[in-house]
Design an enzyme around this catalytic site. Structure first.
Site, PDB file in Angstrom:
ATOM      1  N   CYS A 214      -5.476 -44.683   1.130  1.00  0.00           N
ATOM      2  CA  CYS A 214      -4.574 -43.711   1.794  1.00  0.00           C
ATOM      3  C   CYS A 214      -3.717 -44.350   2.869  1.00  0.00           C
ATOM      4  O   CYS A 214      -2.712 -43.778   3.271  1.00  0.00           O
ATOM      5  CB  CYS A 214      -5.386 -42.569   2.382  1.00  0.00           C
ATOM      6  SG  CYS A 214      -6.545 -41.888   1.208  1.00  0.00           S
TER       7      CYS A 214
ATOM      8  N   HIS B 239      -1.696 -38.883   7.450  1.00  0.00           N
ATOM      9  CA  HIS B 239      -2.334 -38.766   6.134  1.00  0.00           C
ATOM     10  C   HIS B 239      -3.007 -37.393   6.059  1.00  0.00           C
ATOM     11  O   HIS B 239      -3.614 -36.937   7.030  1.00  0.00           O
ATOM     12  CB  HIS B 239      -3.354 -39.883   5.938  1.00  0.00           C
ATOM     13  CG  HIS B 239      -4.124 -39.697   4.680  1.00  0.00           C
ATOM     14  ND1 HIS B 239      -3.504 -39.455   3.484  1.00  0.00           N
ATOM     15  CD2 HIS B 239      -5.461 -39.671   4.436  1.00  0.00           C
ATOM     16  CE1 HIS B 239      -4.424 -39.288   2.548  1.00  0.00           C
ATOM     17  NE2 HIS B 239      -5.610 -39.420   3.094  1.00  0.00           N
TER      18      HIS B 239
ATOM     19  N   ASN C 231      -4.832 -33.948  -0.706  1.00  0.00           N
ATOM     20  CA  ASN C 231      -4.827 -35.367  -0.353  1.00  0.00           C
ATOM     21  C   ASN C 231      -4.260 -36.162  -1.535  1.00  0.00           C
ATOM     22  O   ASN C 231      -4.900 -36.244  -2.583  1.00  0.00           O
ATOM     23  CB  ASN C 231      -6.271 -35.780  -0.018  1.00  0.00           C
ATOM     24  CG  ASN C 231      -6.406 -37.258   0.314  1.00  0.00           C
ATOM     25  OD1 ASN C 231      -5.477 -38.052   0.132  1.00  0.00           O
ATOM     26  ND2 ASN C 231      -7.576 -37.635   0.792  1.00  0.00           N
TER      27      ASN C 231
HETATM   28  N1  ACO Z   1     -17.292 -25.599  -1.888  1.00  0.00           N
HETATM   29  C1  ACO Z   1     -18.364 -25.045  -1.326  1.00  0.00           C
HETATM   30  N2  ACO Z   1     -19.321 -25.767  -0.699  1.00  0.00           N
HETATM   31  C2  ACO Z   1     -19.151 -27.095  -0.667  1.00  0.00           C
HETATM   32  C3  ACO Z   1     -18.051 -27.736  -1.253  1.00  0.00           C
HETATM   33  C4  ACO Z   1     -17.089 -26.932  -1.875  1.00  0.00           C
HETATM   34  N3  ACO Z   1     -15.997 -27.443  -2.449  1.00  0.00           N
HETATM   35  N4  ACO Z   1     -18.164 -29.060  -1.046  1.00  0.00           N
HETATM   36  C5  ACO Z   1     -19.303 -29.264  -0.362  1.00  0.00           C
HETATM   37  N5  ACO Z   1     -19.918 -28.075  -0.144  1.00  0.00           N
HETATM   38  C6  ACO Z   1     -21.153 -27.819   0.544  1.00  0.00           C
HETATM   39  C7  ACO Z   1     -22.010 -29.032   0.637  1.00  0.00           C
HETATM   40  O1  ACO Z   1     -22.778 -29.192  -0.527  1.00  0.00           O
HETATM   41  C8  ACO Z   1     -22.876 -28.734   1.850  1.00  0.00           C
HETATM   42  O2  ACO Z   1     -23.934 -27.939   1.456  1.00  0.00           O
HETATM   43  P1  ACO Z   1     -25.412 -28.236   1.994  1.00  0.00           P
HETATM   44  O3  ACO Z   1     -25.330 -28.075   3.486  1.00  0.00           O
HETATM   45  O4  ACO Z   1     -26.236 -27.214   1.303  1.00  0.00           O
HETATM   46  O5  ACO Z   1     -25.684 -29.652   1.597  1.00  0.00           O
HETATM   47  C9  ACO Z   1     -21.974 -27.882   2.721  1.00  0.00           C
HETATM   48  O6  ACO Z   1     -20.900 -27.456   1.882  1.00  0.00           O
HETATM   49  C10 ACO Z   1     -21.401 -28.623   3.912  1.00  0.00           C
HETATM   50  O7  ACO Z   1     -21.048 -29.922   3.493  1.00  0.00           O
HETATM   51  P2  ACO Z   1     -20.443 -30.941   4.526  1.00  0.00           P
HETATM   52  O8  ACO Z   1     -20.292 -32.256   3.829  1.00  0.00           O
HETATM   53  O9  ACO Z   1     -21.173 -30.943   5.822  1.00  0.00           O
HETATM   54  O10 ACO Z   1     -19.019 -30.270   4.798  1.00  0.00           O
HETATM   55  P3  ACO Z   1     -17.941 -30.800   5.763  1.00  0.00           P
HETATM   56  O11 ACO Z   1     -17.649 -29.772   6.785  1.00  0.00           O
HETATM   57  O12 ACO Z   1     -18.188 -32.209   6.228  1.00  0.00           O
HETATM   58  O13 ACO Z   1     -16.673 -30.856   4.792  1.00  0.00           O
HETATM   59  C11 ACO Z   1     -15.435 -32.519   3.573  1.00  0.00           C
HETATM   60  C12 ACO Z   1     -16.719 -31.696   3.641  1.00  0.00           C
HETATM   61  C13 ACO Z   1     -14.280 -31.552   3.477  1.00  0.00           C
HETATM   62  C14 ACO Z   1     -15.488 -33.401   2.338  1.00  0.00           C
HETATM   63  C15 ACO Z   1     -15.317 -33.356   4.868  1.00  0.00           C
HETATM   64  O14 ACO Z   1     -16.516 -34.051   5.106  1.00  0.00           O
HETATM   65  C16 ACO Z   1     -14.190 -34.348   4.803  1.00  0.00           C
HETATM   66  O15 ACO Z   1     -13.031 -33.980   4.873  1.00  0.00           O
HETATM   67  N6  ACO Z   1     -14.542 -35.650   4.733  1.00  0.00           N
HETATM   68  C17 ACO Z   1     -13.528 -36.680   4.679  1.00  0.00           C
HETATM   69  C18 ACO Z   1     -12.987 -36.777   3.278  1.00  0.00           C
HETATM   70  C19 ACO Z   1     -11.840 -37.726   3.234  1.00  0.00           C
HETATM   71  O16 ACO Z   1     -11.038 -37.766   4.137  1.00  0.00           O
HETATM   72  N7  ACO Z   1     -11.771 -38.509   2.200  1.00  0.00           N
HETATM   73  C20 ACO Z   1     -10.715 -39.463   2.138  1.00  0.00           C
HETATM   74  C21 ACO Z   1     -10.560 -39.778   0.743  1.00  0.00           C
HETATM   75  S1  ACO Z   1      -9.045 -40.546   0.536  1.00  0.00           S
HETATM   76  C22 ACO Z   1      -9.230 -42.058  -0.186  1.00  0.00           C
HETATM   77  O17 ACO Z   1      -9.156 -43.066   0.495  1.00  0.00           O
HETATM   78  C23 ACO Z   1      -9.446 -42.085  -1.663  1.00  0.00           C
END
Ligand code: ACO
Length: 336
Positions: A122, A263, A293
């Site tokens: 990214c 980003h 994203n």
């Molecule tokens: N719908 C419903 N529930 C979900 C979903 C979904 N789509 N996805 C995850 N959950 C659940 C999880 O299973 C978890 O349940 P649990 O507590 O029973 O285990 C709960 O929601 C909370 O999960 P968290 O991981 O704590 O949620 P968080 O608030 O951290 O949000 C997210 C998750 C959005 C992925 C966040 O962590 C994030 O944005 N991380 C960074 C991602 C990112 O920037 N990636 C870059 C990729 S780009 C690249 O370089 C390729």
């Protein structure tokens, strides 16, 4: 911690034109509710995403990049033959080789150029702009086409709710050249990476460590795998750090930033970076709600949107900030 390096004796290198391309097909949160156990409410609250674009199966990353590149050239009022160098930032190349940049060169018929890809996830578009800057500053080339393009849908597992709600497809492009206007154009950039946590974000198979095989496909190893919480914590720190450092070392306060072009991984990460600078939300360019994203294409499309639709004025500051797999992060400051 050591301060990141700074360009010595900066030369004025500016953006001459910009363009972007987004596939027509829209994948909404309501569509995803039918595919995995998720909800519009969860996705909107946790990420800020409402919908994303998805390319048709027949459309590749280079196809989208070629559309964006042609639009950037038209906007710059330039011919493909005037381009000396093409850099494409992507982690979803059409194939392992040749480079996507060479396929773009063919697609736009830029015969006088040389072309290569940059892989910094990214942060790739910022890395590519910085590469273009240094090649032009050294007088090795005059005109450079820089593209950020991704078909993230090609590496997204639409059975995994942890990742499939996040990503979208698109491409953005700019043309860079020297200008006669000292103090304008790209005035500074910071590039950083930390490979110790390289595996937090990965596509495990399809490379030389785990070549494609029936078992790698069966285990869904050709899709993005992500330690979401770790990435989130890292991203907040890295985005805050690079945003504040580049502003401070250029003596800019929040009110001097016309457009923050971050980003677009998660609205909460963007809000944290902007808050560290004290920047008002009205100066942040958001497209996460529409496109999700798009990895290297997020800042590329964002920059092209700001240039084409918000029409910056002379002296405006555009600040690009990003983080991504690697882990990589960085920022780049443009004075219009
Ligand atoms: N719908 C419903 N529930 C979900 C979903 C979904 N789509 N996805 C995850 N959950 C659940 C999880 O299973 C978890 O349940 P649990 O507590 O029973 O285990 C709960 O929601 C909370 O999960 P968290 O991981 O704590 O949620 P968080 O608030 O951290 O949000 C997210 C998750 C959005 C992925 C966040 O962590 C994030 O944005 N991380 C960074 C991602 C990112 O920037 N990636 C870059 C990729 S780009 C690249 O370089 C390729």
């Amino acid at each position: 911690m050591e301060l990141p390096p700074q360009v010595k004796n900066p030369v004025p290198i500016a953006i001459r034109g910009a363009g972007y391309y987004l596939p027509d097909r829209v994948l909404t949160n309501a569509d995803l509710e039918k595919m995995v156990e998720t909800s519009d409410e969860w996705i909107t609250e946790r990420t800020g995403i409402k919908e994303r674009r998805v390319a048709d199966p027949a459309m590749s990353t280079s196809d989208m990049a070629i559309c964006a590149a042609k639009r950037a050239l038209a906007n710059a009022n330039m011919q493909p033959g005037e381009i000396d160098m093409i850099i494409c930032a992507t982690i979803t190349p059409d194939m392992q080789f040749p480079s996507t940049a060479c396929l773009i060169q063919k697609g736009i018929d830029a015969r006088g150029a040389f072309a290569f890809d940059v892989s910094a996830a990214c942060t790739g578009f910022i890395y590519a702009l910085a590469n273009a800057y240094t090649f032009i500053a050294s007088d090795y080339v005059k005109n450079v086409l820089v593209i950020g393009a991704e078909k993230m849908s090609s590496i997204t597992d639409y059975t995994d709710r942890n990742t499939c709600v996040l990503f979208g497809d698109g491409a953005g492009a700019v043309v860079l050249s020297r200008t006669d206007n000292p103090g304008h154009g790209i005035v500074d950039f910071i590039l950083e990476s930390d490979g110790r946590n390289a595996l937090w974000l990965q596509v495990p198979a399809g490379g030389s460590r785990i070549p494609a095989s029936t078992s790698s496909i069966g285990e869904r190893m050709h899709y993005i795998s992500m330690e979401g919480r770790e990435v989130f914590k890292f991203a907040v720190t890295a985005m805050k750090r690079t945003t504040v450092r580049i502003a401070e070392r250029n003596n800019l306060k929040a009110e001097d930033i016309t457009w923050l072009i971050p980003h677009q991984a998660n609205k909460r990460i963007i809000d944290a970076a902007a808050a560290a600078l004290g920047l008002d939300a009205s100066h942040i360019h958001f497209n996460i709600q529409k496109y999700g994203n798009m990895s290297a294409a997020s800042t590329a499309v964002g920059l092209a949107e700001v240039i084409l639709e918000k029409k910056p004025k002379a002296g405006d500051h555009l600040l690009l900030v990003a983080f991504g797999a690697g882990m990589t992060w960085g920022s780049l400051l443009i004075r219009w």
